[in-house]
Design a protein around this motif. Structure first.
Motif, PDB file in Angstrom:
ATOM      1  N   ARG A  62       0.880  -1.069   0.097  1.00 39.54           N
ATOM      2  CA  ARG A  62      -0.151  -0.016   0.093  1.00 39.54           C
ATOM      3  C   ARG A  62       0.912   1.255   0.049  1.00 39.54           C
ATOM      4  O   ARG A  62       1.973   1.365   0.633  1.00 39.54           O
ATOM      5  CB  ARG A  62      -0.786  -0.064   1.282  1.00 39.54           C
ATOM      6  CG  ARG A  62      -1.955  -0.783   1.350  1.00 39.54           C
ATOM      7  CD  ARG A  62      -2.946  -0.845   2.529  1.00 39.54           C
ATOM      8  NE  ARG A  62      -4.068  -2.002   2.456  1.00 39.54           N
ATOM      9  CZ  ARG A  62      -5.008  -2.155   3.158  1.00 39.54           C
ATOM     10  NH1 ARG A  62      -4.941  -1.294   4.210  1.00 39.54           N
ATOM     11  NH2 ARG A  62      -5.811  -2.847   3.058  1.00 39.54           N
ATOM     12  N   ASP A  63       0.353   2.310  -0.646  1.00 40.57           N
ATOM     13  CA  ASP A  63       1.219   3.520  -0.650  1.00 40.57           C
ATOM     14  C   ASP A  63       0.878   3.955   0.609  1.00 40.57           C
ATOM     15  O   ASP A  63      -0.090   3.994   1.230  1.00 40.57           O
ATOM     16  CB  ASP A  63       0.681   4.541  -1.755  1.00 40.57           C
ATOM     17  CG  ASP A  63       0.987   4.086  -3.354  1.00 40.57           C
ATOM     18  OD1 ASP A  63       1.802   2.792  -3.415  1.00 40.57           O
ATOM     19  OD2 ASP A  63       0.536   4.713  -4.351  1.00 40.57           O
ATOM     20  N   ALA A  64       2.188   5.031   0.958  1.00 38.20           N
ATOM     21  CA  ALA A  64       1.769   6.072   1.963  1.00 38.20           C
ATOM     22  C   ALA A  64       1.212   7.247   1.440  1.00 38.20           C
ATOM     23  O   ALA A  64       1.322   7.604   0.147  1.00 38.20           O
ATOM     24  CB  ALA A  64       3.332   6.399   2.511  1.00 38.20           C
ATOM     25  N   VAL A  65       0.696   8.151   2.197  1.00 37.60           N
ATOM     26  CA  VAL A  65       0.042   9.242   1.815  1.00 37.60           C
ATOM     27  C   VAL A  65       0.764  10.383   2.584  1.00 37.60           C
ATOM     28  O   VAL A  65       0.563  10.226   3.995  1.00 37.60           O
ATOM     29  CB  VAL A  65      -1.588   9.333   1.956  1.00 37.60           C
ATOM     30  CG1 VAL A  65      -2.031  10.724   1.461  1.00 37.60           C
ATOM     31  CG2 VAL A  65      -2.107   8.155   1.172  1.00 37.60           C
ATOM     32  N   VAL A  66       1.279  11.206   2.089  1.00 34.55           N
ATOM     33  CA  VAL A  66       2.050  12.446   2.974  1.00 34.55           C
ATOM     34  C   VAL A  66       1.787  13.708   2.538  1.00 34.55           C
ATOM     35  O   VAL A  66       1.654  13.970   1.187  1.00 34.55           O
ATOM     36  CB  VAL A  66       3.629  11.989   2.656  1.00 34.55           C
ATOM     37  CG1 VAL A  66       4.493  13.152   3.603  1.00 34.55           C
ATOM     38  CG2 VAL A  66       3.916  10.744   2.985  1.00 34.55           C
ATOM     39  N   MET A  67       1.358  14.617   3.595  1.00 36.04           N
ATOM     40  CA  MET A  67       0.925  15.947   3.210  1.00 36.04           C
ATOM     41  C   MET A  67       2.367  16.950   3.494  1.00 36.04           C
ATOM     42  O   MET A  67       2.982  16.631   4.537  1.00 36.04           O
ATOM     43  CB  MET A  67      -0.224  16.685   3.792  1.00 36.04           C
ATOM     44  CG  MET A  67      -0.183  18.050   3.896  1.00 36.04           C
ATOM     45  SD  MET A  67      -1.774  18.880   4.658  1.00 36.04           S
ATOM     46  CE  MET A  67      -1.166  18.807   6.200  1.00 36.04           C
ATOM     47  N   VAL A  68       2.650  17.750   2.299  1.00 34.77           N
ATOM     48  CA  VAL A  68       3.882  18.665   2.522  1.00 34.77           C
ATOM     49  C   VAL A  68       3.595  19.973   2.521  1.00 34.77           C
ATOM     50  O   VAL A  68       2.732  20.409   1.783  1.00 34.77           O
ATOM     51  CB  VAL A  68       5.105  18.318   1.616  1.00 34.77           C
ATOM     52  CG1 VAL A  68       5.499  16.980   1.971  1.00 34.77           C
ATOM     53  CG2 VAL A  68       4.510  18.371   0.376  1.00 34.77           C
TER      54      VAL A  68
END
Ligand SMILES: [Zn+2]
Length: 427
Positions: A62-68
């Motif tokens: 599963r992909d990670a989901v990251v906010m920047v």
């Protein structure tokens, strides 16, 4: 008059348009993590750059989901590229997506006449009024308990539901709580719907759940953070405690790193401004201390603790340091049964539930509610990560009617299995 109207409109526009401005040009990225070292890199970037991991991926699965932030974006993407980690843009402008979420909510609410509290995102006061009403309507089955005030003074209440007023020790207790992390809005409706199904809309086939099990349901662990996520910052996660000895700049603690189990060792940031700051010491937050007190008050009988979060379709069990409990097989069995029944009802936008030790398949943690309950003697302690349907924390409200029903089925299955194990424990 026209001038007045123009000024008035301009003000209204500024207020509404500005609410999410702090997230203007923030972006969210899918990150194709391949293995543990990629996950470790993300953890390091969280610690060093301060990026906000919305969802920890699972290597190769599963992909990670990251906010920047706009300032973090370049270094973040460069670090991924340097390490050959594929990524794609998920949300280009978080502020815009939050505005769309608010518009969704407004149009959903205006289109519905009979609004059910668990098919929406009710504010603290509405949840409080609902619990008061339930307690008044079912005095022979329900006791409303006030655990005490939050940091900002909101009462943190829970319902005890029992046909025998909690006096029958042969019954196991099922303890669930929600909204430990403020931005995880889908969690409280699940707790409220469970109350609804046990009392207002109990079906004949579920009578055993009321007769044979006592329930403790606490819909909002972190009311200060939750209200703040409505009024000021939709993506707020932590509590709202102020401790000037800790920081004069940032407030709040990650409640789910604040429990007294391997405190401040894994998956935490020493920076009080970061999302995973565990606090100055274990149980520095009144909100987590109340959960501890409830666990101890009913400990010999609490058979299952369900600490409800979002998102990602996961059921986790201890421990966060990658060690397993002696009853890990049973933990996995009950968790799998819970996940499997929910999967049979899943919407196509949701993933299948993944049931595992979080430390082994995802990332190490410390100070979590799940681990604490397990460590002090609750046989079945879980973190339930509800679906995000690709929307992260801002699930459109029209998903809720389905989500609460689906999750209730999982809760019911886990309650029945936990009851079987409880009988074995004492016979
Ligand atoms: Zn959470």
């Amino acid at each position: 008059m026209l001038k007045f109207l123009l000024v008035f409109c301009a003000c209204v526009y500024t207020v509404t348009a500005g609410k999410h401005d702090a997230y203007r040009s923030y972006s969210v990225h899918n990150v194709q993590v391949r293995d543990m070292s990629d996950l470790q890199l993300l953890q390091d970037l969280q610690l060093n750059l301060g990026v906000d991991i919305w969802e920890h991926g699972m290597g190769g699965v599963r992909d990670a989901v990251v906010m920047v932030s706009p300032e973090q974006a370049r270094s973040f993407l460069e670090a991924l590229d340097e390490n050959g980690i594929a990524h794609s843009l998920h949300i280009a402008d978080v502020a815009k997506s939050l505005e769309e979420h608010e518009n969704d909510l407004a149009s959903y609410r205006s289109s519905r006449q009979n609004r059910m509290i668990f098919n929406d995102y009710p504010r603290y006061a509405e949840v409080d009024a609902y619990m008061e009403r339930i307690a008044a309507t079912y005095p022979n089955l329900v006791t409303l308990v006030n655990a005490g005030p939050s940091f900002e003074g909101r009462d943190i209440k829970y319902l005890k539901i029992s046909t025998t007023n909690f006096t029958d020790a042969s019954k196991p207790i099922y303890f669930m709580d929600a909204m430990m992390h403020a931005r995880e809005w889908v969690t409280t409706p699940v707790a409220l719907y469970s109350i609804h199904r046990l009392l207002e809309n109990r079906r004949p086939e579920d009578q055993d759940l009321l007769d044979d099990i006592d329930w403790i349901i606490l819909p909002i662990v972190n009311p200060d953070g939750y209200e703040f996520s409505h009024t000021d910052d939709r993506l707020w996660r932590k509590t709202r405690s102020v401790n000037l000895n800790v920081s004069t700049e940032c407030v709040g603690v990650d409640a789910n790193r604040n429990f007294d189990i391997a405190f401040n060792t894994l998956g935490v940031s020493p920076n009080p401004c970061e999302e995973t700051f565990p606090g100055p010491y274990a149980f520095s937050e009144v909100e987590t201390a109340y959960i501890r007190d409830i666990l101890f008050e009913y400990l010999p009988r609490i058979q299952l603790y369900n600490n409800i979060h979002s998102h990602g379709n996961y059921i986790f069990f201890g421990f966060g340091n990658r060690t397993l409990t002696p009853n890990a097989v049973h933990l996995h069995h009950v968790g799998s049964a819970m996940g499997a029944i929910m999967d049979t009802m899943k919407l196509f936008q949701a993933r299948f539930y993944l049931v595992a030790n979080s430390g082994i398949v995802l990332y190490p943690t410390s100070g979590t509610a799940q681990d604490y309950a397990q460590e002090i003697g609750v046989p079945f302690s879980y973190t339930l990560e509800l679906p995000g349907y690709g929307y992260g924390f801002t699930v459109p409200p029209w998903f809720m009617a389905h989500m609460v029903k689906e999750t209730w089925e999982g809760i019911a299955v886990s309650a029945r299995l936990a009851r079987i194990h409880y009988r074995r424990r004492f016979n």
